[in-house]
Design a protein around this motif. Sequence first.
Motif, short mmCIF file in Angstrom:
data_model
loop_
_atom_site.label_atom_id
_atom_site.label_comp_id
_atom_site.label_asym_id
_atom_site.label_seq_id
_atom_site.Cartn_x
_atom_site.Cartn_y
_atom_site.Cartn_z
N VAL A 68 -14.73 -14.94 18.80
CA VAL A 68 -14.90 -14.61 20.15
C VAL A 68 -16.41 -14.26 20.41
CG1 VAL A 68 -14.20 -12.10 19.85
CG2 VAL A 68 -13.93 -13.22 22.08
N LEU A 94 -17.71 -9.13 24.07
CA LEU A 94 -17.24 -9.00 25.30
C LEU A 94 -17.54 -7.66 25.99
CD1 LEU A 94 -13.67 -10.09 24.23
CD2 LEU A 94 -14.37 -10.44 26.52
N LEU A 131 -16.90 -12.62 29.17
CA LEU A 131 -17.77 -13.20 27.93
C LEU A 131 -19.15 -13.05 28.52
CD1 LEU A 131 -15.08 -13.98 26.87
CD2 LEU A 131 -15.97 -15.66 25.70
N ASN A 153 -6.59 -13.72 28.69
CA ASN A 153 -7.77 -13.26 27.87
C ASN A 153 -8.53 -14.35 27.18
OD1 ASN A 153 -6.44 -13.49 25.41
ND2 ASN A 153 -5.86 -11.41 25.37
N HIS A 154 -9.44 -14.24 26.26
CA HIS A 154 -10.20 -14.97 25.63
C HIS A 154 -9.38 -15.78 24.38
CE1 HIS A 154 -10.80 -11.14 23.88
NE2 HIS A 154 -11.11 -11.62 22.56
N ASP A 155 -8.53 -14.89 23.83
CA ASP A 155 -7.72 -15.54 22.84
C ASP A 155 -6.53 -16.51 23.20
OD1 ASP A 155 -9.59 -14.51 20.65
OD2 ASP A 155 -8.30 -12.56 20.76
N TYR A 185 -9.09 -10.90 33.59
CA TYR A 185 -10.13 -11.70 32.72
C TYR A 185 -10.89 -12.66 33.59
CZ TYR A 185 -11.55 -14.93 29.06
OH TYR A 185 -12.18 -15.94 28.13
N ASP A 213 -8.57 -21.37 23.11
CA ASP A 213 -9.96 -21.34 22.48
C ASP A 213 -10.44 -22.59 22.06
OD1 ASP A 213 -12.33 -20.68 21.10
OD2 ASP A 213 -11.12 -19.62 19.65
N ASN A 234 -10.51 -21.67 27.21
CA ASN A 234 -10.32 -20.67 28.00
C ASN A 234 -11.47 -19.90 28.07
OD1 ASN A 234 -10.26 -19.57 25.34
ND2 ASN A 234 -8.16 -18.58 25.74
N ARG A 235 -12.44 -20.22 27.70
CA ARG A 235 -13.93 -19.50 27.75
C ARG A 235 -14.82 -20.27 28.55
NH1 ARG A 235 -14.12 -17.51 21.44
NH2 ARG A 235 -11.74 -16.85 21.49
#
Length: 433
Positions: A4, A7, A34, A271-273, A304, A316, A319-320
């Motif tokens: 990641v 954050l 992010l 979330n990022h994960d 998020y 991932d 999602n970023r």
Amino acid sequence: MKKVAVLVVLALCSVAVQAKSADEWKSRVIYQLLTDRFALTDSSSSSSCSDLSNYCDGGYHGYWQRNITLINSHYGSPDDLKELVSQCHKRDIWVMLDVVGNHMGNQNNGDWNNFAKFYPFNHQEHYHPYCMITDFNNQNQVEVCRLANLPDLDQSNSYVRETLKTWIKNTVLTYGFDGIRIDTTPEVPKDFWSEYTQSAGVFSIGEVDNGNPSYNAGYQGPEDATLNYPMYYQLRAAFQEHQSMKNIHSGVTQNQNAFKDVSVLGNFLDNHDNPRFLSKNGDHTALKNALAYIIFAEGIPIIYYGTEQGYSGNGDPRNRESLWPNYNANSDLYKFTSQLAKFRAQQGSSLWESKQIQRYVNDYFFAFTRGNIFVATTNIGSSFSIPITYHPYTNGTVLMNLLDSSDKVTVNGGQFTVNMNGPPKIYAPSNSL
């Protein structure tokens, strides 16, 4: 954690001073982002990020740390970071730093006993012997072996332990952070986190990606709170997968029985994960119902970045996504989320100091109150009516729907009727608005 970026977590509402406590953070709605995907620098391209697994706008891998004493030059300088926090505080925004005490960066050379590129942990004695986590039910293995093949710090080594504690204390004081999110919490023994969070001196919330409330609850004490992964999985089942809304009731009950204080758990949908909510269910109405739940339910809501723009990345790094060029303060989801957050803030302590009380549940409807607020959610799009007989309101009370001021119901004969047609409803006594 997984690979990641650093954050930065921003929050809305209340007075902005340092060393915020768990009780103070209850008043906040956290916006998790992010850093290099949130906004453009003056020299950046206006196009979206072309490679989500690499740098977009000057910074990406914050967890693959090499020198914990330096600021990643892709982000800027120490003075830049101080100025960022200062400007946030001037705007009544608190800043939470995501931190990692479990591991250092990717060695990427196959020489798993060579730690020369890391600082200050550059000797083999600073790390656990090489092994990989293969069984997450084996707690000893989780704590001493490598996650994603990242070199695993040995917190029983006095130098490692004291250096990390000193680092977090000095970092919080130097930059004025108001809280910390602790990455990979279960991968490090609890006694270390107890000392680490005491050194930090601010609110701490840990990442424990596990659906078992009892397992998660063991980390509340060493840390102030954990991300509410047990409820995350229940909310996904109910709102995203259209399973019975009774899952929510079960999750609330299990959490209340397991945790010392559910009011500071971090409630989230994205979330990022993990794959975004909309990646498996593109229904914005379902997302609105889930958002209404996390914003008003007992706990600290976490939004998020990109959820308010309808992002739907599936895992991932998809999602970023970069928030540009899609940032739109006039989008339906943005206005909806903002409206709920503002209404939550307006309620003040009468909301966040109140318990969540379930008022009605069946397979497709879940309703609860906190203080004077009545929250009605559903996971189906069709119309139906529910008579509410268990509630805190007196006869004659007129309840108005925050999301539609023309939608009013009156308590009569000890009950009122909620007419649902897809979106959630947030009722409050009209004389309190």
